[in-house]
Scaffold this active site. Structure first.
Site, PDB file in Angstrom:
ATOM      1  N   HIS A  65       0.818  -1.211   0.000  1.00 22.54           N
ATOM      2  CA  HIS A  65       0.000   0.000   0.000  1.00 22.54           C
ATOM      3  C   HIS A  65       0.858   1.270   0.000  1.00 22.54           C
ATOM      4  O   HIS A  65       0.350   2.366   0.242  1.00 22.54           O
ATOM      5  CB  HIS A  65      -0.925   0.003   1.222  1.00 22.54           C
ATOM      6  CG  HIS A  65      -2.223   0.717   0.989  1.00 22.54           C
ATOM      7  ND1 HIS A  65      -3.232   0.216   0.190  1.00 22.54           N
ATOM      8  CD2 HIS A  65      -2.680   1.903   1.443  1.00 22.54           C
ATOM      9  CE1 HIS A  65      -4.243   1.050   0.181  1.00 22.54           C
ATOM     10  NE2 HIS A  65      -3.931   2.094   0.925  1.00 22.54           N
ATOM     11  N   ASP A 129      -7.486   3.986   8.740  1.00 17.62           N
ATOM     12  CA  ASP A 129      -8.804   4.038   8.089  1.00 17.62           C
ATOM     13  C   ASP A 129      -9.077   2.765   7.281  1.00 17.62           C
ATOM     14  O   ASP A 129     -10.220   2.313   7.204  1.00 17.62           O
ATOM     15  CB  ASP A 129      -8.884   5.249   7.155  1.00 17.62           C
ATOM     16  CG  ASP A 129      -8.987   6.558   7.921  1.00 17.62           C
ATOM     17  OD1 ASP A 129      -9.465   6.545   9.069  1.00 17.62           O
ATOM     18  OD2 ASP A 129      -8.587   7.598   7.370  1.00 17.62           O
ATOM     19  N   GLU A 239     -12.720  12.698  12.344  1.00 17.17           N
ATOM     20  CA  GLU A 239     -11.962  13.142  11.180  1.00 17.17           C
ATOM     21  C   GLU A 239     -12.755  14.242  10.496  1.00 17.17           C
ATOM     22  O   GLU A 239     -13.989  14.247  10.508  1.00 17.17           O
ATOM     23  CB  GLU A 239     -11.694  12.003  10.198  1.00 17.17           C
ATOM     24  CG  GLU A 239     -10.675  10.995  10.687  1.00 17.17           C
ATOM     25  CD  GLU A 239     -10.289   9.978   9.624  1.00 17.17           C
ATOM     26  OE1 GLU A 239     -10.755  10.109   8.472  1.00 17.17           O
ATOM     27  OE2 GLU A 239      -9.533   9.049   9.946  1.00 17.17           O
TER      28      GLU A 239
END
Length: 535
Positions: A65, A129, A239
């Site tokens: 990632h 997340d 957030e």
């Protein structure tokens, strides 16, 4: 012992590309799939003990990632950490009342950790997340999300680790035992060792989450309420998002994604806060929510609530991933940019973003939320922004994607976005801009746009160099991308010498994680001849 005694595999395209798809380097010569920590030791012992492998590097790769080729090893060996056995064991601490932990292999995915710990009514406290990332991967950078203000980043929720150093030594480390390695590896960008096991703090898992979204048309009120909310004990996640009617990204489930609110004019910019409250009792959480909302300055008619299971809330990004995969929009370039910004400069940074990207099509969220500095351990390797007397600093994430059929081609839009990211980074962090051209093919030349006075970037925005609006912003990159050692020195600042010393001690030949482009590979004879003093 020779490398020929190990089972090495020819690299596949999936072993080369990462999530970012913006850096295209030479392929690794092989892929190694260790089953145990001993296998990791064996590979690194062979390479570090023989001059025959003086040019060989090793890049531990988790879920792939990364966004700037950090887990690539041109001409070296990519070590697939997901091949490690997925051992996940829940235990109880003997020296802390009602304390629980989970021992998990470094190649396990966080979603697997969540699924297993929930069987015991427990869960880690701090998350990212997106859950389809490896434990070792996120602990190597920090691991942040909307829970960080309350429980600190993931690296501050680790009790103990097993780490294989660049010398091939397996070392158990903690705050009390081998603490130098422990603190160095946490947030250490994979430079000092490979995490093969981590012991993570657990908490009692709630059954349900009340997920709330509120919106603002005033930036000052938006950030003021964000800071107020993270001071409230009952808020468990927060957030913030910068939005417009042409890009109203939300993490609410796609079946419930709401259209831009009619309260906002067409093409206007507005701001949303998404927060969460954990609960087991519906009546009690309703009263709690009323108390939380009472002092806020949000636009009342923009408030929306959703009740979801704890697992579904933590796994909320998965639905967005599956939706994009179904449309062929997941495996595209993701030129992401993440910054830590001093509280006193957050408005300046917001203005810089708007000036730089406003004329460019945007697919993906802009996330902005506060974190208390005291929730971080300064002994760890993740670099925080300048301390100007505020405990609060902000996370700012520009998570754009670019749809193009061939990410290795010279896509004008991708080039523009990369140039914009570099401009924002150079101004926000105070880097001295150079005159090299940006490219998406060769990482050595993936760099800043020209910074001559009066020059304009690809979006037509005037480039003002490092003295944007008078002074640099004092930000630091999170999951940093730097082009050479000099920029890394600027990034680490007063922490550079410590970082260098740790590298020399635990990976003196600079074998590990070459994709970060921090240290050049050393030969054994160079190390013996030159000794400490040359990086």
């Amino acid at each position: 012992m020779e490398l020929t005694s190990l089972e090495l595999h020819a690299p596949a395209p999936s072993d080369i590309l990462d999530f970012g798809r913006t850096v295209h380097q030479l392929s690794p010569c092989a892929v190694y799939r260790p089953k145990t920590a001993f296998d990791v030791c064996l590979l690194l012992q062979i390479i570090s003990s023989s001059s025959r492998y003086d040019n060989l590097t090793v890049a531990p790769r988790g879920a792939g990632h990364c966004t700037h080729g950090q887990a690539q090893a041109p001409g070296g060996i990519v070590m697939d950490m997901t091949s490690l056995r997925r051992s996940i064991t829940v235990g109880e601490l003997s020296d802390v009342a009602s304390g629980f932990f989970v021992d998990v292999d470094g190649g396990a995915l966080w979603v697997e950790v969540l699924e297993e710990t929930l069987k015991h009514g427990l869960a880690p406290r701090s998350w990212t997340d997106y859950l389809y990332l490896t434990v070792g991967g996120t602990l190597s950078v920090g691991g942040i999300s909307g829970q960080t203000f309350k429980h600190g980043p993931q690296i501050c929720n680790v009790l103990e680790m097993d780490v294989v150093t660049g010398r091939g030594q397996l070392i158990t480390c903690s705050a009390r035992e081998n603490s130098q390695l422990f603190y160095g590896v946490l947030g250490g960008l994979g430079q000092f060792g490979v995490i093969t096991r981590a012991r993570i703090v657990l908490q009692i898992a709630p059954k349900m989450v009340k997920w709330v979204r509120i919106s603002y048309d005033d930036f000052d009120e938006f950030i003021k309420d964000e800071e107020l909310l993270i001071s409230m004990e009952d808020v468990d996640y927060l957030e913030g998002f910068i939005k417009s009617n042409c890009n109203s990204y939300s993490r609410f489930p796609s079946r419930l994604v709401l259209e831009p609110d009619n309260s906002f004019e067409r093409d206007s910019t507005y701001y949303s806060i998404e927060m969460a409250i954990h609960y087991d009792d519906e009546a009690a959480v309703t009263k709690t929510l009323e108390k939380i909302l009472s002092p806020l300055k949000c636009i009342q008619q923009t408030m929306h609530c959703l009740d979801v299971s704890y697992f579904d809330f933590l796994n909320r990004v998965r639905a967005d991933e599956l939706n994009k995969r179904s449309k062929g929009l997941w495996e595209v370039p993701h030129p992401w940019l993440n910054l830590f910004v001093p509280k006193s400069r957050i408005k300046q940074l917001k203005n810089l973003l708007f000036e730089t990207i406003s004329k460019t099509p945007r697919d993906g969220p802009i996330i902005l939320y506060p974190i208390p500095r005291h929730k971080w351990n300064k002994n760890m390797s993740t670099v925080l922004p300048q301390d100007v007397g505020d405990d609060i600093f902000y996370v700012v994430s520009l998570l754009r994607s670019v749809s193009c059929t061939d990410p290795s081609s010279d896509s004008p839009l991708l080039r523009t976005v990369l140039q914009q990211n570099q401009k924002i980074t150079d101004i926000a962090t105070g880097k001295v801009c150079d005159h090299r051209k940006s490219t998406t093919v060769n990482p050595e030349s993936l760099s800043s746009i020209e910074a001559q006075p009066g020059a304009r970037d690809a979006a037509g925005v005037a480039f003002q160099g490092r003295n944007h609006t008078g002074s640099n912003i004092g930000a630091k990159q999170y999951i940093p991308y730097c082009r050479d050692e000099q920029e890394w020195r600027v990034h680490f600042d007063e922490h550079w010498e410590r970082f260098w010393d740790l590298k020399y001690k635990f990976d003196p030949l600079n074998i590990l994680t070459p994709g970060q482009r921090i240290f050049k590979r050393k030969r054994m004879e160079d190390l013996l001849r030159v000794g400490k003093g040359t990086s």
